[in-house]
Structure formats: C-alpha cells, structure tokens
Design an enzyme around this catalytic site. Structure first.
Site, PDB file in Angstrom:
ATOM      1  N   LYS A 127      39.430  38.130  44.659  1.00 24.98           N
ATOM      2  CA  LYS A 127      40.564  38.103  43.735  1.00 24.98           C
ATOM      3  C   LYS A 127      40.903  39.525  43.269  1.00 24.98           C
ATOM      4  CE  LYS A 127      40.765  37.340  39.318  1.00 24.98           C
ATOM      5  NZ  LYS A 127      40.802  36.926  37.946  1.00 24.98           N
ATOM      6  N   ASP A 146      43.846  33.102  41.144  1.00 26.95           N
ATOM      7  CA  ASP A 146      43.287  33.072  39.790  1.00 26.95           C
ATOM      8  C   ASP A 146      43.409  31.638  39.276  1.00 26.95           C
ATOM      9  OD1 ASP A 146      45.905  32.658  39.071  1.00 26.95           O
ATOM     10  OD2 ASP A 146      45.861  34.083  37.414  1.00 26.95           O
TER      11      ASP A 146
END
Ligand code: SF4
Length: 216
Positions: A127, A146
């Site tokens: 991420k 996310d």
C-alpha cells in the site's frame, strides 16, 4: 422479446472509473509533503489514522527533521513525541527511523523507485509502496488498497476477497494500468463523501445503478 445483457464485471469497473473521474476531476493525494522521503513518512503515519491528522503532525515533524539523514539520526524519543497523535507511535517512529537509515545507507539517500526495493524498507508494504511510486514518481505499479478501496471494491462487487493483496490483484485485472492510482484516489474520495463505512448514502450515490449492494 429482446433480453438486455448485463454488463460484465470489467465493463462495470470501467464505467465506474469514468464516473469517478467525472465526479472527482481534481482528486489527488491528500497528504502534504515536499519530497519523496516526506511522502513515504506521511504514508507510514497514515496507517490506522486519517490523512487530516497526519497533516497536522507533519509540519512540526518535517520542520525539525526534513530529510532521510536527519530522520535517520533523530533522537527516537523526540521522534515518537512528534508522531504520537497518529497512534501506534512507537512502532511508526521505529519504522520511519529504520527506513530512513536504510535509504541513507543503501540507496544514496534517495527513496527507491522500484517496488522490490521499496518493500525492503521497514514498515513499507505494498500500500505504502504504491502511494510513493504513484505520487512521487508517476509510476503505476499496483492499485493502492486502503480501507476505503477495500470496502468500496467489495460493495461494488469487484472482488470477493478480504485480503488487500488479493483485492489488488482482482482490481489490476479489471482496470487499465495507467488508471490504477486514479481508481484508488477517487474511490477514497467517494468513500469519504458517500459510501461511508457505517451508513452508505446509496440514495445520493452516482454509482448506484452499477452497484450490486445499493439499497436505492
Ligand atoms: S450504491 Fe451504496 S453501497 Fe454502492 S457504492 Fe454507492 S453508496 Fe456504496
């Protein structure tokens, strides 16, 4: 009698992408930063924390420790105090310092621009690496997943998975590579504004006709 064929998952994903671009034409990363190192640090701090809160912390943090070298040599307790309000501050401070030490010693004080190298940095998973590559270097190496991207991609019926890595793989198959970060950034905007975690506002949602979980 003619029957209307329902759009494939890929067709829906592409239509959703177009609508998101129209809805949020100026969407961008909402973290404040001036350099790739600062973006990396802000993204590490954003785990389990809002970007708004991170943006309140980083002016003092980057004022005191503006680059990899100063963060690498910072007093750990001072660093912890500066990032305390973002939560999990001991772990975050430790990772920021360790990542900056590695950047200083192994990467000539430059944040690497390759996924494989970024993933070697302490505290950096896909991420964070995706955010840094996309916004610091303009490289679409993957889809940032996310909490908003995860929830909305599930609700929109584009993935059945719960693990971010599998969700990312599903989305990478559905979306054109140049739009991978466009997708995440705009879905995050939509998650904050309309498709909130507890009460999605389906009646106000411009994606409702494309969404299998809409209650509109
Ligand atoms: S229709 Fe409802 S569940 Fe689907 S994306 Fe919109 S707000 Fe979220």
């Amino acid at each position: 009698m003619t029957t209307r064929k329902s759009p494939s998952k890929k067709q829906r994903a592409l239509e959703i992408l177009q609508r998101l671009k129209h809805l949020y034409p100026d969407a961008t990363c909402s973290l404040n930063y001036s350099t790739p190192v600062q973006l990396l640090v802000a993204t590490i701090l954003s785990a389990q924390c809002t970007d708004e809160r991170v943006n309140k912390v980083t002016p003092a943090l980057f004022g005191r420790f503006p680059d990899a070298a100063s963060l690498a040599n910072a007093d750990l307790e001072e660093l912890e105090n500066l990032v305390r309000s973002t939560g999990f501050y001991r772990n975050k401070a430790k990772n920021i310092q360790a990542a900056c030490r590695m950047i200083a010693t192994e990467f000539d004080s430059v944040v690497p621009n390759q996924m494989e190298q970024l993933l070697k940095l302490p505290g950096v998973a896909r991420k964070t690496a995706n955010v840094v590559l996309a916004h610091a270097y303009g490289i679409n190496a993957g889809v940032t997943v996310d909490t908003h991207v995860k929830r909305l991609s599930q609700r929109l019926g584009l993935t059945k998975h719960a693990e971010p890595i599998k969700i990312e793989q599903d989305l990478m198959k559905l979306l054109p590579q140049p739009d991978w970060e466009n997708w995440s950034i705009r879905l995050i905007y939509h998650g904050r504004a309309i498709c909130k975690a507890r009460s999605p506002a389906c009646s106000a949602c411009e994606l409702a006709d494309l969404c299998p979980t809409s209650d509109k």
